[in-house]
Structures are given as C-alpha cells and as structure tokens.
Design a protein around this motif. Structure first.
Motif, PDB file in Angstrom:
ATOM      1  N   LEU A  99       0.852  -1.183   0.000  1.00 45.53           N
ATOM      2  CA  LEU A  99       0.000   0.000   0.000  1.00 45.53           C
ATOM      3  C   LEU A  99       0.892   1.238   0.000  1.00 45.53           C
ATOM      4  CD1 LEU A  99      -2.971   0.904   0.150  1.00 45.53           C
ATOM      5  CD2 LEU A  99      -2.759   0.891   2.642  1.00 45.53           C
ATOM      6  N   ILE A 100       0.759   2.077  -1.028  1.00 42.42           N
ATOM      7  CA  ILE A 100       1.612   3.258  -1.182  1.00 42.42           C
ATOM      8  C   ILE A 100       0.812   4.491  -0.781  1.00 42.42           C
ATOM      9  CG2 ILE A 100       3.090   4.576  -2.747  1.00 42.42           C
ATOM     10  CD1 ILE A 100       2.882   2.035  -4.620  1.00 42.42           C
ATOM     11  N   ARG A 128       3.115   8.729  -6.265  1.00 41.95           N
ATOM     12  CA  ARG A 128       2.368   7.483  -6.068  1.00 41.95           C
ATOM     13  C   ARG A 128       2.461   6.599  -7.309  1.00 41.95           C
ATOM     14  NH1 ARG A 128      -1.601  10.944  -3.914  1.00 41.95           N
ATOM     15  NH2 ARG A 128      -2.965  10.724  -5.733  1.00 41.95           N
ATOM     16  N   LEU A 129       2.260   7.213  -8.467  1.00 40.71           N
ATOM     17  CA  LEU A 129       2.269   6.442  -9.707  1.00 40.71           C
ATOM     18  C   LEU A 129       3.670   5.926 -10.032  1.00 40.71           C
ATOM     19  CD1 LEU A 129      -0.124   8.647 -11.875  1.00 40.71           C
ATOM     20  CD2 LEU A 129      -0.664   6.589 -10.544  1.00 40.71           C
ATOM     21  N   ARG A 144       4.432   3.091  -7.604  1.00 39.81           N
ATOM     22  CA  ARG A 144       3.635   1.920  -7.983  1.00 39.81           C
ATOM     23  C   ARG A 144       4.254   1.194  -9.170  1.00 39.81           C
ATOM     24  NH1 ARG A 144      -2.813   1.767  -9.643  1.00 39.81           N
ATOM     25  NH2 ARG A 144      -2.925  -0.490  -9.973  1.00 39.81           N
ATOM     26  N   GLN A 145       4.599   1.934 -10.194  1.00 40.43           N
ATOM     27  CA  GLN A 145       5.170   1.320 -11.390  1.00 40.43           C
ATOM     28  C   GLN A 145       6.488   0.624 -11.070  1.00 40.43           C
ATOM     29  OE1 GLN A 145       6.251   4.098 -14.491  1.00 40.43           O
ATOM     30  NE2 GLN A 145       6.164   2.518 -16.071  1.00 40.43           N
ATOM     31  N   GLU A 161       5.918  -2.598  -8.986  1.00 40.08           N
ATOM     32  CA  GLU A 161       5.362  -3.667  -9.824  1.00 40.08           C
ATOM     33  C   GLU A 161       6.435  -4.262 -10.734  1.00 40.08           C
ATOM     34  OE1 GLU A 161       2.020  -1.794 -11.674  1.00 40.08           O
ATOM     35  OE2 GLU A 161       0.657  -2.315 -10.014  1.00 40.08           O
ATOM     36  N   ARG A 199       2.902  -6.435  -5.941  1.00 39.61           N
ATOM     37  CA  ARG A 199       1.647  -5.796  -6.313  1.00 39.61           C
ATOM     38  C   ARG A 199       1.587  -4.491  -5.534  1.00 39.61           C
ATOM     39  NH1 ARG A 199      -3.022  -8.793  -4.543  1.00 39.61           N
ATOM     40  NH2 ARG A 199      -1.647  -9.647  -2.945  1.00 39.61           N
ATOM     41  N   ALA A 200       1.068  -3.444  -6.128  1.00 35.70           N
ATOM     42  CA  ALA A 200       1.074  -2.140  -5.465  1.00 35.70           C
ATOM     43  C   ALA A 200      -0.272  -1.454  -5.627  1.00 35.70           C
ATOM     44  CB  ALA A 200       2.188  -1.263  -6.028  1.00 35.70           C
ATOM     45  N   LEU A 201      -0.691  -0.771  -4.555  1.00 33.08           N
ATOM     46  CA  LEU A 201      -1.965  -0.062  -4.562  1.00 33.08           C
ATOM     47  C   LEU A 201      -1.744   1.335  -3.997  1.00 33.08           C
ATOM     48  CD1 LEU A 201      -5.085  -0.156  -4.930  1.00 33.08           C
ATOM     49  CD2 LEU A 201      -5.213  -0.874  -2.524  1.00 33.08           C
ATOM     50  N   PRO A 202      -1.993   2.389  -4.793  1.00 31.76           N
ATOM     51  CA  PRO A 202      -1.796   3.748  -4.285  1.00 31.76           C
ATOM     52  C   PRO A 202      -2.921   4.177  -3.354  1.00 31.76           C
ATOM     53  CG  PRO A 202      -2.550   3.819  -6.560  1.00 31.76           C
ATOM     54  CD  PRO A 202      -2.347   2.371  -6.228  1.00 31.76           C
ATOM     55  N   THR A 233      13.799   4.253  -5.705  1.00 36.09           N
ATOM     56  CA  THR A 233      12.757   3.231  -5.636  1.00 36.09           C
ATOM     57  C   THR A 233      13.367   1.834  -5.542  1.00 36.09           C
ATOM     58  OG1 THR A 233      12.610   3.304  -8.066  1.00 36.09           O
ATOM     59  CG2 THR A 233      10.999   4.596  -6.812  1.00 36.09           C
TER      60      THR A 233
END
Length: 236
Positions: A7-8, A16-17, A20-21, A24, A29-32, A107
């Motif tokens: 969870l970001i 955030r994006l 997430r990228q 992944e 798996r990533a969720l903003p 990152t």
C-alpha cells in the motif's frame, strides 16, 4: 502464491504512480492511497503485505497514521519523509514504524527495504518451527506457533513483526550479552551506522511491552557491550 500487496500512501500523485510502477516492475503488487480513508478501506477489504507511508500525507499526517495503523495491525510500515534527522527516525520508530527512508529516495532502495521487512516478518512467523513452540519466563508465555505473547495475567500483548523478531533473538541467548550490531543482524534490522539508534528504539519499545505491573522487563543494558536478557527461559 501471489506477490505481497504494498500500500503506497503518498501525498503527491506523480510520486504514487512512479512508486507503484517501480514496485510492480520489482515483482510486488502495489496499490496507491492518497488519504487515511484510502488506507483504512484497503486494510478492511484486502490483505496488505506492507505500507509505505508518507509522513506529510494530507489529513491526519503520516506520523499520526503510523501510530493508528500500528495500534490496529502488525503490518510492516516503512515511513518516508522529507526530514532525515535522527530525531525524525527515532520518532517514527517509536510510533511503530519498521523502517524510515528519507526523501528523495531510490525506488530500488525502497524495494530492497520492503523485501527486508517482509523477510523479517516471515522469520517471525516461522521462528520456533524447528524447536519447542513455547518459551516461558517470569510468568510470560511466548507462543511461536501463534506468534502471541501473554503477560502473567493471561492478557495478549501485541508485538510488531520487528519486536517479535527481536524478542525471538534474545530469547535464544538468555543471560548472555549480545552486541548491538550482532543483535541488529539476528533480529533482521537493516544494516546501519554504529550511531543509528534503531535497535535501541526497538529495545525500548519491547521493554515497555514486557513491563508488568511493578516488574520491569528482563532486558539489561550492558554499557559499552550491548544487551542481555536476564530471565531464565524454559522451552516447552
């Protein structure tokens, strides 16, 4: 088995994006999440592997949210913030974070630290599978199969993954002085300079939780050498 969901919780949409990228691409798996409401919704609806939490999140700030998330769950938390002083890191750890990363950060480093805290959690879940499943000391019971600790009155005391790993490490070596650097390695705390207080903050948190009524926790500071678990431990 599907990769863990990260969870970001980051204030800036572009960040955030980007995170997430990157995560992944690193196999997560990533969720903003943009707010506290997003965090609670995600934690209610799915299994979250870890939380990356911006200290400057809008609404309740990240520090307050760190404390609230920790009170509700033992999910690993990595705080990220624009401030990188020792005070900021110590406050974050005191509030229950497992790690602190200063902005701007790589990152790739974030992914590495996430792997580290997730390994620590898995070690905490697996510890004890090769030995007796309960440790007893001073009326306390540590159940490694359930990852639970009960005080002498029978109440469950909540420990974070980092705290449980640290407790497991010192229970394995009772009445022996363990150097800070060695204890950090055994407990899975990330490598850090000798001046870093991460292990001291974890010890302080663990001491508070192992204090029962008028009996202090059996963790002794040996000045200039490290820490020692002073109680007798019985395995069953």
């Amino acid at each position: 088995m599907s990769p863990p969901l990260i969870l970001i919780a980051e204030r800036q949409r572009d960040a955030r994006l980007e995170v997430r990228q990157s995560l992944e691409q690193s196999g997560f798996r990533a969720l903003p999440a943009a707010s506290a409401a997003d965090i609670w919704r995600a934690m209610d609806e799915m299994i979250v592997g870890a939380v990356v939490l911006d200290t400057d999140l809008r609404g309740p700030d990240g520090m307050d949210l760190c404390r609230d998330v920790r009170e509700r769950s033992d999910v690993p938390i990595i705080l990220v913030g624009a401030h990188s002083s020792e005070v900021d890191r110590v406050v974050g750890l005191e509030l229950g974070a497992d790690d602190y990363l200063a902005k701007p950060y790589s990152t790739r480093e974030l992914a590495a630290r996430l792997r580290a805290v997730l390994r620590r959690r898995r070690r905490g879940e697996a510890v004890g599978t090769h030995r007796q499943t309960e440790a007893h000391f001073d009326g306390w019971i540590v159940d490694f199969a359930r990852r639970e600790i009960r005080d002498p009155g029978g109440a469950i005391v909540e420990l974070t993954a980092a705290e449980f790993s640290l407790l497991a490490a010192i229970l394995d070596h009772p009445q022996r002085v363990i150097a800070r650097a060695r204890l950090m390695e055994m407990a899975g705390v990330r490598a850090a300079p000798s001046s870093d207080r991460s292990i001291d903050v974890l010890i302080s948190r663990l001491r508070r939780k192992l204090t029962y009524q008028h009996s202090s926790a059996p963790i002794v500071t040996v000045r200039g050498a490290g820490y020692m678990f002073s109680a007798t431990v019985q395995w069953r």
